[in-house]
Write an enzyme that holds these catalytic residues in place. Structure first.
Site, PDB file in Angstrom:
ATOM      1  N   ARG A  23       0.845  -1.194   0.000  1.00  0.00           N
ATOM      2  CA  ARG A  23       0.000   0.000   0.000  1.00  0.00           C
ATOM      3  C   ARG A  23       0.876   1.238   0.000  1.00  0.00           C
ATOM      4  NH1 ARG A  23      -4.717  -1.620   4.223  1.00  0.00           N
ATOM      5  NH2 ARG A  23      -5.285  -3.513   3.107  1.00  0.00           N
ATOM      6  N   SER A 114      -8.027  -1.033   0.904  1.00  0.00           N
ATOM      7  CA  SER A 114      -9.030  -1.301   1.934  1.00  0.00           C
ATOM      8  C   SER A 114      -9.763  -0.038   2.378  1.00  0.00           C
ATOM      9  CB  SER A 114      -8.359  -2.013   3.105  1.00  0.00           C
ATOM     10  OG  SER A 114      -9.312  -2.426   4.042  1.00  0.00           O
ATOM     11  N   HIS A 115      -9.603   0.309   3.630  1.00  0.00           N
ATOM     12  CA  HIS A 115     -10.351   1.403   4.242  1.00  0.00           C
ATOM     13  C   HIS A 115      -9.636   2.735   4.114  1.00  0.00           C
ATOM     14  CE1 HIS A 115      -7.529  -0.668   6.743  1.00  0.00           C
ATOM     15  NE2 HIS A 115      -7.329   0.439   7.409  1.00  0.00           N
ATOM     16  N   LYS A 127      -2.420  -6.722  -3.898  1.00  0.00           N
ATOM     17  CA  LYS A 127      -1.933  -7.933  -3.237  1.00  0.00           C
ATOM     18  C   LYS A 127      -2.261  -9.155  -4.076  1.00  0.00           C
ATOM     19  CE  LYS A 127      -5.860  -8.902  -0.188  1.00  0.00           C
ATOM     20  NZ  LYS A 127      -6.263  -9.218   1.181  1.00  0.00           N
ATOM     21  N   ASP A 278     -16.376  -1.518   4.286  1.00  0.00           N
ATOM     22  CA  ASP A 278     -15.269  -0.620   3.958  1.00  0.00           C
ATOM     23  C   ASP A 278     -14.980  -0.571   2.463  1.00  0.00           C
ATOM     24  OD1 ASP A 278     -14.155  -3.146   3.694  1.00  0.00           O
ATOM     25  OD2 ASP A 278     -12.165  -2.466   4.295  1.00  0.00           O
ATOM     26  N   ASP A 280     -13.071  -2.109   0.335  1.00  0.00           N
ATOM     27  CA  ASP A 280     -13.021  -3.328  -0.475  1.00  0.00           C
ATOM     28  C   ASP A 280     -13.986  -4.406   0.014  1.00  0.00           C
ATOM     29  OD1 ASP A 280     -11.517  -3.670   1.851  1.00  0.00           O
ATOM     30  OD2 ASP A 280     -10.257  -5.198   0.950  1.00  0.00           O
ATOM     31  N   ASP A 282     -14.431  -6.028   2.928  1.00  0.00           N
ATOM     32  CA  ASP A 282     -14.140  -7.127   3.852  1.00  0.00           C
ATOM     33  C   ASP A 282     -14.436  -6.783   5.304  1.00  0.00           C
ATOM     34  OD1 ASP A 282     -11.997  -5.422   4.057  1.00  0.00           O
ATOM     35  OD2 ASP A 282     -10.453  -6.957   3.759  1.00  0.00           O
ATOM     36  N   ARG A 283     -14.572  -5.485   5.622  1.00  0.00           N
ATOM     37  CA  ARG A 283     -14.880  -5.124   7.003  1.00  0.00           C
ATOM     38  C   ARG A 283     -16.372  -4.896   7.197  1.00  0.00           C
ATOM     39  NH1 ARG A 283     -10.237  -1.129   9.397  1.00  0.00           N
ATOM     40  NH2 ARG A 283      -8.505  -2.491   8.872  1.00  0.00           N
ATOM     41  N   THR A 345      -2.102 -10.391  14.293  1.00  0.00           N
ATOM     42  CA  THR A 345      -2.983  -9.521  13.508  1.00  0.00           C
ATOM     43  C   THR A 345      -2.816  -9.775  12.008  1.00  0.00           C
ATOM     44  OG1 THR A 345      -2.974  -7.835  15.201  1.00  0.00           O
ATOM     45  CG2 THR A 345      -3.410  -7.093  12.967  1.00  0.00           C
ATOM     46  N   GLU A 364     -11.468 -10.353  13.864  1.00  0.00           N
ATOM     47  CA  GLU A 364     -10.503  -9.394  14.377  1.00  0.00           C
ATOM     48  C   GLU A 364     -11.266  -8.204  14.946  1.00  0.00           C
ATOM     49  OE1 GLU A 364      -6.461  -9.069  12.452  1.00  0.00           O
ATOM     50  OE2 GLU A 364      -7.773  -8.974  10.713  1.00  0.00           O
ATOM     51  N   GLU A 365     -10.641  -7.561  15.934  1.00  0.00           N
ATOM     52  CA  GLU A 365     -11.287  -6.392  16.543  1.00  0.00           C
ATOM     53  C   GLU A 365     -11.427  -5.241  15.562  1.00  0.00           C
ATOM     54  OE1 GLU A 365      -9.203  -3.640  16.658  1.00  0.00           O
ATOM     55  OE2 GLU A 365      -7.641  -4.933  15.849  1.00  0.00           O
ATOM     56  N   SER A 366     -10.683  -5.293  14.464  1.00  0.00           N
ATOM     57  CA  SER A 366     -10.662  -4.211  13.488  1.00  0.00           C
ATOM     58  C   SER A 366     -11.806  -4.366  12.479  1.00  0.00           C
ATOM     59  CB  SER A 366      -9.311  -4.200  12.779  1.00  0.00           C
ATOM     60  OG  SER A 366      -9.036  -5.492  12.267  1.00  0.00           O
ATOM     61  N   LYS A 377     -11.747 -11.931   5.277  1.00  0.00           N
ATOM     62  CA  LYS A 377     -12.876 -11.508   6.080  1.00  0.00           C
ATOM     63  C   LYS A 377     -13.965 -11.007   5.134  1.00  0.00           C
ATOM     64  CE  LYS A 377     -10.469  -7.203   7.244  1.00  0.00           C
ATOM     65  NZ  LYS A 377      -9.031  -7.374   7.411  1.00  0.00           N
ATOM     66  N   ARG A 495      -1.303   1.573  17.980  1.00  0.00           N
ATOM     67  CA  ARG A 495      -2.602   1.087  18.432  1.00  0.00           C
ATOM     68  C   ARG A 495      -2.451   0.564  19.852  1.00  0.00           C
ATOM     69  NH1 ARG A 495      -5.010   1.496  13.624  1.00  0.00           N
ATOM     70  NH2 ARG A 495      -4.227   0.419  11.784  1.00  0.00           N
TER      71      ARG A 495
HETATM   72  C1  G1P Z   1      -5.257  -3.363  10.311  1.00  0.00           C
HETATM   73  C2  G1P Z   1      -6.018  -4.109  11.382  1.00  0.00           C
HETATM   74  C3  G1P Z   1      -5.881  -5.591  11.165  1.00  0.00           C
HETATM   75  C4  G1P Z   1      -6.362  -5.954   9.762  1.00  0.00           C
HETATM   76  C5  G1P Z   1      -5.632  -5.102   8.731  1.00  0.00           C
HETATM   77  C6  G1P Z   1      -6.179  -5.326   7.329  1.00  0.00           C
HETATM   78  O1  G1P Z   1      -3.897  -3.712  10.360  1.00  0.00           O
HETATM   79  O2  G1P Z   1      -5.563  -3.756  12.666  1.00  0.00           O
HETATM   80  O3  G1P Z   1      -6.619  -6.281  12.142  1.00  0.00           O
HETATM   81  O4  G1P Z   1      -6.141  -7.300   9.494  1.00  0.00           O
HETATM   82  O5  G1P Z   1      -5.768  -3.727   9.057  1.00  0.00           O
HETATM   83  O6  G1P Z   1      -7.510  -4.949   7.230  1.00  0.00           O
HETATM   84  P1  G1P Z   1      -2.780  -2.809  11.084  1.00  0.00           P
HETATM   85  O7  G1P Z   1      -2.879  -1.435  10.485  1.00  0.00           O
HETATM   86  O8  G1P Z   1      -3.178  -2.765  12.556  1.00  0.00           O
HETATM   87  O9  G1P Z   1      -1.492  -3.503  10.851  1.00  0.00           O
HETATM   88 ZN    ZN Z   2     -10.782  -3.880   3.767  1.00  0.00          ZN
END
Ligand code: G1P
Ligand code: ZN
Length: 542
Positions: A23, A114-115, A127, A278, A280, A282-283, A345, A364-366, A377, A495
């Site tokens: 990214r 992603s987000h 990826k 989000d 893409d 997946d969230r 993670t 995941e908590e994210s 996800k 974090r």
């Molecule tokens: C973050 C989230 C992680 C998730 C990843 C991809 O990664 O914390 O749980 O798998 O985005 O969506 P991080 O920025 O913390 O490395």
């Molecule tokens: Zn995503």
């Protein structure tokens, strides 16, 4: 065979895939040879590509279409027989995983950050996912990175751009390019997992929801599945048209960025259920009327209720969660008598457990939740699972979650992010923590029982991952975790994950920021956050 052109290049530093692919800012990706070097490094690292099929698509952000045209020319030169491209270059991350698995392709390339925001001044990402459908494991991403450091040339077939919006098959040289409907296979898979008839009946009974696609990739999926197949009222899907800059927003489904949805779900007249996904797809974020479900709780509630959903009537083999995710799912697993795995993670660590049939649900908590139906996800899947549970239980979201807490206790949880801090300050903070002699000492009245930098040995393939986050575990079950983000593109993001268990139902209704106030203070003091980063408060709290 069309003419294959070899282009001389030199390596770029830093083409190292992070938590989820490479990214960078668009300005980095549009440098001559930058994308090409990385794509060639992928093709050189994944084995023989001749005669194979590749899946290709992305979240529709700025540079998505340009990158697809480039990758197609390079895939033709690499000898691929066929590339399956989502119409308009669109393919959500879970839908890409679905297509890779269904058509047994030689993996796929997913274009997404992603987000992260999109647009000429924002982020882009790429990826490679393996034939099992999940993100490439570290052995492959390391090989890609190593290749990127020595690359001297790349190959492409010279050809005109193809029309990405026209369904059907065209050719580049001898390679077939199939432009297919990115929604159909995914929607068909969802129909096998969740009870569409029960959800249709729920909507028919007057149940109302809002889904915020955040002008990102899930718009077309949500329109088709929620409004067309499940009969949700037109207008259920908001911000449903994918835009290259996500309408200027930050396509991250959390309380800070999905504020329109949060506003729509507040007040007595608001819809029964709200959800967002989000960039893409997946969230997911799950809301009830005036009620926010933390992703950690969402995983636990779905695990406890999964047998209500047709794809999971036989129960779960196990649950897997990332280390910083709360232990709420562990309590469900313990009650069900199934294992709960704690991984580093990143979704890639769930792949081996899912392939081996050791875990059925992961989270995941994210804002990431998923199952063994794909190897990513899956935001909409989680929304549909919730709808299935709501349709069968006919209780409100708030009632379902509070009943869950009464049964299992509540893992009160919050994540504090300090975004865009100086890299040196962030690394200094982590080094400072690592050096502390904490085990057995008392911090603000709590005794530290474990203090380490999380390391993980994959129970399936034995691979070892170290330095996955600093954990401070207390004797009373409370916990503080510190990690640096692996997905950011600017500076560093710290974090801090804060968790404590609450058995007393009279305290379950407390705002986590209030319930956790002492532990939050301990976390800040211990890491000297303000002194080292200049930040008195986090940028984002989830
Ligand atoms: C973050 C989230 C992680 C998730 C990843 C991809 O990664 O914390 O749980 O798998 O985005 O969506 P991080 O920025 O913390 O490395
Ligand atoms: Zn995503």
């Amino acid at each position: 065979m069309a003419h294959v052109k070899t282009v001389v290049t030199t390596p770029f530093a830093g083409q190292k895939p992070g938590t989820s692919g490479l990214r960078k800012k668009v300005s980095v990706f549009i440098q001559p040879h930058y994308l090409e070097n990385f794509v060639q490094s992928v093709f050189d690292s994944i084995g023989n590509t001749v005669g194979k099929t590749l899946a290709l698509g992305g979240d529709g952000r700025y540079f998505n279409r340009t990158a697809i045209q480039t990758i197609l020319r390079m895939a033709a030169a690499a000898g691929f027989a066929r590339v399956m491209v989502g119409r308009g270059g669109i393919l959500s991350t879970p839908a890409a995983s679905c297509v890779i698995r269904k058509y047994k392709t030689f993996g796929g390339i997913i274009l997404s950050a992603s987000h992260n925001p999109g647009g000429p001044d924002e982020d882009f990402g790429i990826k490679y996912n393996i034939p099992a459908g999940g993100p490439a494991p570290e052995a492959i991403t390391e090989a890609i990175y190593a290749r990127s450091l020595t690359i001297q040339s790349y190959k492409l077939v010279e050809s005109d751009d193809i029309d990405l919006d026209q369904l059907g098959t065209v050719r580049i040289g001898t390679m077939e390019v199939d432009i297919f409907d990115p929604v159909a296979d995914y929607a068909a898979l969802m129909e096998t997992l969740v009870d569409f008839a029960a959800i249709r009946a729920l909507f028919a009974s007057g149940f109302k929801m809002r889904f915020d696609a955040m002008h990102a990739v899930t718009g077309p999926y949500a329109h088709e599945i929620l409004e067309r197949r499940l009969g949700a009222a037109p207008g259920t899907v908001m911000n449903g048209i994918p835009l290259e800059d996500f309408g200027g927003g930050h396509p991250d489904p959390n309380l800070a960025h999905a504020h329109d949805l949060v506003a729509a779900l507040s007040g007595p007249e608001s819809p029964d259920f709200g959800a967002a996904s989000d960039g893409d797809g997946d969230r997911n974020m799950i809301l009830g009327r005036d009620f926010y479900v933390t992703p950690s709780d969402s995983l636990a509630v779905l695990a406890a209720n999964a047998p209500l959903c047709p794809g999971y009537t036989r129960g779960l083999a196990g649950i897997a969660r990332s280390m910083p995710t709360s232990a709420a799912a562990d309590r469900v697993a313990a009650k069900l008598g199934i294992p709960c795995y704690e991984t580093p993670t990143g979704w890639k660590f769930f792949g081996t457990l899912l392939d081996a049939g050791k875990a059925t649900l992961c989270g995941e908590e994210s804002f990431g939740t998923g199952s063994d139906h794909v190897r990513e996800k899956d935001g909409l899947w989680a929304v549909l699972m919730w709808l299935n549970v709501l349709a069968r239980r006919r209780e409100s979201v708030a009632d379902i979650v509070t009943a869950h807490w009464r049964e299992f206790g509540r893992n009160v949880y919050s994540r504090h992010d300090y975004e865009g801090i100086e890299t040196a300050a962030a690394e200094g903070l982590m080094d400072h923590l690592r050096g502390l002699p904490l085990v057995g000492t008392e911090l603000d009245g709590r005794t530290v029982s474990v203090f380490d930098d999380f390391a993980y040995t994959d129970p399936v393939d034995g691979s070892v991952s170290t330095k996955q986050g600093i954990r401070v575990l207390f004797e009373d079950g409370a916990r503080i975790v510190y990690r640096l983000s692996g997905t950011g593109t600017q500076g560093a993001t710290l974090r801090v994950y804060i968790e404590q268990y609450e058995a007393d139902p009279s305290r379950h209704g407390l705002d986590p920021q209030v319930a956790l106030v002492d532990l939050i203070a301990t976390a800040r003091r211990l890491a000297q956050i303000e002194d080292r980063t200049g930040r008195a408060e986090p940028t984002v709290i989830t």
